[in-house]
Design an enzyme around this catalytic site. Structure first.
Site, PDB file in Angstrom:
ATOM      1  CB  VAL A  63      -2.905  -9.328   0.328  1.00  0.00           C
ATOM      2  CG1 VAL A  63      -4.419  -9.319   0.140  1.00  0.00           C
ATOM      3  CG2 VAL A  63      -2.338  -7.929   0.122  1.00  0.00           C
ATOM      4  CG  ASP A  98       4.985 -10.347  -7.561  1.00  0.00           C
ATOM      5  OD1 ASP A  98       5.861 -11.025  -8.115  1.00  0.00           O
ATOM      6  OD2 ASP A  98       5.178  -9.189  -7.137  1.00  0.00           O
TER       7      ASP A  98
END
Length: 256
Positions: A13, A108
């Site tokens: 992303v 993450d």
């Protein structure tokens, strides 16, 4: 403007931010073989479609759980955006990791905790619906206290279909009714995957909350979080861009 890049196991992303405000975001399948030149062609076109130019990007930060993808993203930053990419977690994390193997903390997961603690006070459970479904527990000081890793819903379905020759591939979506007794194979698979997954979420949350023993807020993130939102009250809030927000916060702190 900041280009924040979250390179996960399934997708990469890219988000363009002004401060903490996301101006645009794009997603591409993760492929460690994809070169910086390929990223640049694709990204330049998308920037132009949104009314931006490569020259608008003044900083790049990368968080990745795919080490093989990192080099080409660093080259992308240096060659096409004329800046050295900041690598999230390279010099450690600005949170306490109260676990046995802090060095194995995924970027993450750490970024989700950083962003969640910044936005929400108190004890937290962060659930990220990605390739894997992860549960992160953070205390009121923002320290990471441990968590859970479970197969993602897509992985669960893939394993079921690949191991059982006669089972069809079904879409991952909410069943048309709330009945948990299916009358055909496809419906039975929907029920098993969807309601089974909700049962796992609710069951694990109940056990984690009982172990914490204090009021705790549950935050859901990841692309599939909205799939379960209407069928369970397990989540207190959904934060779809938590990892990107964590990158923006980390960028601010490193610049300061």
């Amino acid at each position: 403007m900041l280009l924040a890049i979250d390179a996960g196991n399934t997708n990469v992303v890219f988000a363009l931010l002004e401060g903490r405000e996301i101006k645009a975001r794009w997603r591409i399948a993760t492929d460690p073989r994809r070169t910086a030149d390929e990223y640049a062609v694709w990204l330049s076109q998308l920037l132009a479609l949104e009314g931006f130019d490569r020259s608008d990007v003044t900083g790049v930060i990368v968080g990745t759980v795919v080490p093989r993808a990192l080099h080409n993203l660093q080259v992308l930053a240096s060659k096409y955006f004329k800046t050295e990419a900041v690598i999230a977690g390279k010099d450690g994390w600005p949170i306490r990791l109260d676990v046995e193997e802090p060095q194995s903390m995924g970027a993450d997961r750490a970024l989700n905790i950083i962003a969640a603690h910044d936005k929400h006070p108190g004890d937290l459970i962060v659930i990220d619906f990605g390739t894997a479904t992860t549960f992160e527990v953070a205390d009121y000081e923002g320290a990471y206290k441990g968590g859970i890793i479970a197969p993602g819903i897509n992985l669960s379905l893939d394993a079921l279909v690949s191991a059982a020759a006669k089972l069809p591939r079904v879409a991952i979506e909410a069943p048309k009714t709330t009945s948990v007794i299916g009358l055909n194979t496809a419906d039975q698979m929907h029920i098993g995957i969807y309601w089974g997954y909700i049962a796992m979420i609710e069951g694990l949350l109940a056990r984690v909350k009982a172990q914490i023993g204090r009021p705790v807020k549950v935050i859901a993130t990841g692309g599939l979080a909205v799939l379960f939102e209407k069928q369970t009250d397990a989540f207190d809030v959904i934060e779809p861009d938590l990892t990107i927000q964590g990158l923006a916060i980390l960028w601010e702190r490193q610049r300061a």
